[in-house]
Design a protein around this motif. Structure first.
Motif, PDB file in Angstrom:
ATOM      1  N   ASP A   2       0.822  -1.210   0.000  1.00 48.89           N
ATOM      2  CA  ASP A   2       0.000   0.000   0.000  1.00 48.89           C
ATOM      3  C   ASP A   2       0.858   1.262   0.000  1.00 48.89           C
ATOM      4  O   ASP A   2       0.526   2.252  -0.656  1.00 48.89           O
ATOM      5  CB  ASP A   2      -0.963   0.004   1.194  1.00 48.89           C
ATOM      6  CG  ASP A   2      -0.242  -0.169   2.518  1.00 48.89           C
ATOM      7  OD1 ASP A   2       0.347  -1.243   2.725  1.00 48.89           O
ATOM      8  OD2 ASP A   2      -0.258   0.758   3.355  1.00 48.89           O
ATOM      9  N   MET A  20      -7.302  -3.161   2.690  1.00 46.53           N
ATOM     10  CA  MET A  20      -6.879  -4.222   1.789  1.00 46.53           C
ATOM     11  C   MET A  20      -7.219  -5.598   2.358  1.00 46.53           C
ATOM     12  O   MET A  20      -7.191  -5.807   3.573  1.00 46.53           O
ATOM     13  CB  MET A  20      -5.371  -4.150   1.540  1.00 46.53           C
ATOM     14  CG  MET A  20      -4.913  -2.918   0.799  1.00 46.53           C
ATOM     15  SD  MET A  20      -3.161  -3.009   0.346  1.00 46.53           S
ATOM     16  CE  MET A  20      -2.402  -3.328   1.922  1.00 46.53           C
ATOM     17  N   THR A  54      -5.818  -9.269   2.498  1.00 54.35           N
ATOM     18  CA  THR A  54      -4.509  -9.892   2.288  1.00 54.35           C
ATOM     19  C   THR A  54      -4.560 -11.407   2.136  1.00 54.35           C
ATOM     20  O   THR A  54      -3.642 -11.999   1.574  1.00 54.35           O
ATOM     21  CB  THR A  54      -3.561  -9.532   3.445  1.00 54.35           C
ATOM     22  OG1 THR A  54      -4.167  -9.933   4.695  1.00 54.35           O
ATOM     23  CG2 THR A  54      -3.306  -8.026   3.478  1.00 54.35           C
ATOM     24  N   SER A 112      -9.118 -13.236  -2.223  1.00 53.88           N
ATOM     25  CA  SER A 112      -9.191 -12.464  -3.462  1.00 53.88           C
ATOM     26  C   SER A 112     -10.531 -12.736  -4.138  1.00 53.88           C
ATOM     27  O   SER A 112     -10.623 -13.567  -5.045  1.00 53.88           O
ATOM     28  CB  SER A 112      -8.033 -12.831  -4.399  1.00 53.88           C
ATOM     29  OG  SER A 112      -8.093 -12.077  -5.584  1.00 53.88           O
ATOM     30  N   THR A 162      -3.082  -9.761  -2.826  1.00 52.72           N
ATOM     31  CA  THR A 162      -2.408  -8.534  -2.433  1.00 52.72           C
ATOM     32  C   THR A 162      -0.930  -8.811  -2.170  1.00 52.72           C
ATOM     33  O   THR A 162      -0.580  -9.712  -1.415  1.00 52.72           O
ATOM     34  CB  THR A 162      -3.059  -7.951  -1.179  1.00 52.72           C
ATOM     35  OG1 THR A 162      -4.412  -7.593  -1.475  1.00 52.72           O
ATOM     36  CG2 THR A 162      -2.299  -6.733  -0.673  1.00 52.72           C
ATOM     37  N   ALA A 167      -3.427  -5.112  -5.220  1.00 56.62           N
ATOM     38  CA  ALA A 167      -4.182  -4.753  -4.015  1.00 56.62           C
ATOM     39  C   ALA A 167      -5.636  -5.153  -4.184  1.00 56.62           C
ATOM     40  O   ALA A 167      -6.355  -4.582  -5.007  1.00 56.62           O
ATOM     41  CB  ALA A 167      -4.064  -3.262  -3.729  1.00 56.62           C
ATOM     42  N   GLU A 168      -6.051  -6.162  -3.434  1.00 58.53           N
ATOM     43  CA  GLU A 168      -7.457  -6.550  -3.356  1.00 58.53           C
ATOM     44  C   GLU A 168      -8.076  -5.698  -2.257  1.00 58.53           C
ATOM     45  O   GLU A 168      -7.719  -5.823  -1.081  1.00 58.53           O
ATOM     46  CB  GLU A 168      -7.600  -8.031  -3.023  1.00 58.53           C
ATOM     47  CG  GLU A 168      -9.024  -8.537  -3.064  1.00 58.53           C
ATOM     48  CD  GLU A 168      -9.516  -8.837  -4.481  1.00 58.53           C
ATOM     49  OE1 GLU A 168     -10.743  -8.984  -4.639  1.00 58.53           O
ATOM     50  OE2 GLU A 168      -8.690  -8.921  -5.407  1.00 58.53           O
ATOM     51  N   HIS A 186     -10.438  -4.631  -7.317  1.00 60.30           N
ATOM     52  CA  HIS A 186      -9.022  -5.023  -7.357  1.00 60.30           C
ATOM     53  C   HIS A 186      -8.249  -4.032  -8.206  1.00 60.30           C
ATOM     54  O   HIS A 186      -8.676  -3.673  -9.306  1.00 60.30           O
ATOM     55  CB  HIS A 186      -8.860  -6.425  -7.947  1.00 60.30           C
ATOM     56  CG  HIS A 186      -7.455  -6.938  -7.869  1.00 60.30           C
ATOM     57  ND1 HIS A 186      -7.017  -7.757  -6.853  1.00 60.30           N
ATOM     58  CD2 HIS A 186      -6.377  -6.735  -8.675  1.00 60.30           C
ATOM     59  CE1 HIS A 186      -5.745  -8.043  -7.037  1.00 60.30           C
ATOM     60  NE2 HIS A 186      -5.323  -7.429  -8.147  1.00 60.30           N
TER      61      HIS A 186
END
Length: 306
Positions: free
Chosen positions: A73, A186, A188, A191, A198, A211-212, A242
């Protein structure tokens, strides 16, 4: 920020009309989602970009690899902050939004920065719907020209203070990223989009940053924009969102890809799901055309961004 809102209202109405009969009835009679709106309380979900920039500067001074010094991030936010600090940039985005399983909206966008002047064009069109919007930010004012054809000077001219525009759209025209990308926004370990998890993925050119985002918190500001632009009855609800960002070895933005699925209900109670994807290329220089005026003709859009 170039978005995927694709003006959901006319798209879904067109889908309902196109479907006709039972299918059209099912679209227009879709169950209303619970009307819950989330807002950022203080900075609880917003990234601390100033802190990330300090870590970036320290890593730069020591020669520490970015993926050892920064989280995913932080790398995304630093790349966008640095792009936003450049005085001469432009970008182009191409994508589509497939609504109600029936209408495929093309999406095209351009941004330009020339010193302290900012321009954004957002187009969305199909055989059923045509939307042509241009926005200009200069000084303390943001001026919009929203319409349904490319005769921009004939569109209604509306002026906002920059803060008024941000309140309605979730960002300034000068901001290149509308999503909230932080440790609290986010996902982690999952997904929902089916995209890469991520993380930071080194490449020969630099890094691919995946980054989801939380469908609720990562899209807080984006949903403001979608509701305002598309005259939605409620803020849309997301199934997933996403983002993939490509940067070079110096953390300069190269490209971004934004994928999402959401459900929206218009002010008339018409609603359905839409799946969208937009790819944007970022350029660290003045564009090969003058800073746009209201009626300027921009170069044709490519069929895709590679």
């Amino acid at each position: 920020m170039i978005s995927l809102q694709a003006l959901f209202y006319p798209t879904i109405v067109a889908a309902a009309l196109l479907a006709g009969g039972t299918a059209g009835f099912e679209i227009t009679q879709m169950l209303k989602p619970t009307a819950v709106e989330y807002s950022v309380s203080g900075n609880s979900y917003s990234p601390d970009i100033d802190a990330a920039m300090k870590k970036y500067e320290a890593a730069l001074a020591k020669g520490t690899p970015w993926d050892k010094a920064l989280t995913v991030d932080e790398m995304i936010n630093v790349a966008y902050r640095r792009f936003g600090e450049e005085k001469h940039t432009w970008s182009r985005g191409v994508g589509s939004s497939f609504a109600a399983g029936l209408v495929n909206q093309g999406i095209f966008s351009t941004t330009v920065r020339d010193e302290e002047r900012f321009f954004e064009e957002s187009l969305s069109y199909s055989d059923f719907v045509k939307v042509y919007d241009r926005m200009f930010q200069e000084g303390e004012t943001t001026t919009t020209y929203f319409g349904q054809d490319d005769n921009f000077p004939a569109h209604p001219k509306v002026e906002y203070t920059n803060d008024e525009y941000k309140e309605k759209m979730g960002r300034y025209v000068s901001n290149a990223l509308v999503y909230l990308v932080s440790p609290k926004t986010m996902l982690t370990d999952e997904s929902p989009s089916g995209e890469a998890k991520t993380g930071i993925y080194p490449t020969d050119e630099g890094y691919t940053l995946e980054a989801e985002l939380s469908p609720i918190y990562g899209t807080i500001n984006y949903k403001k924009q979608m509701q305002f632009i598309s005259s939605l009855k409620y803020q849309p609800t997301f199934d997933y969102c996403h983002i993939t960002v490509w940067v070079d070895k110096d953390l300069n933005l190269i490209k971004g890809c934004f994928k999402e699925k959401y459900t929206a209900v218009t002010s008339a109670g018409v609603g359905s799901a839409a799946v969208g994807s937009l790819t944007t290329a970022y350029y660290h220089e003045s564009p090969p055309f003058p800073f746009p005026e209201v009626g300027s003709q921009l170069p044709p859009y490519p069929s895709s961004i590679e």
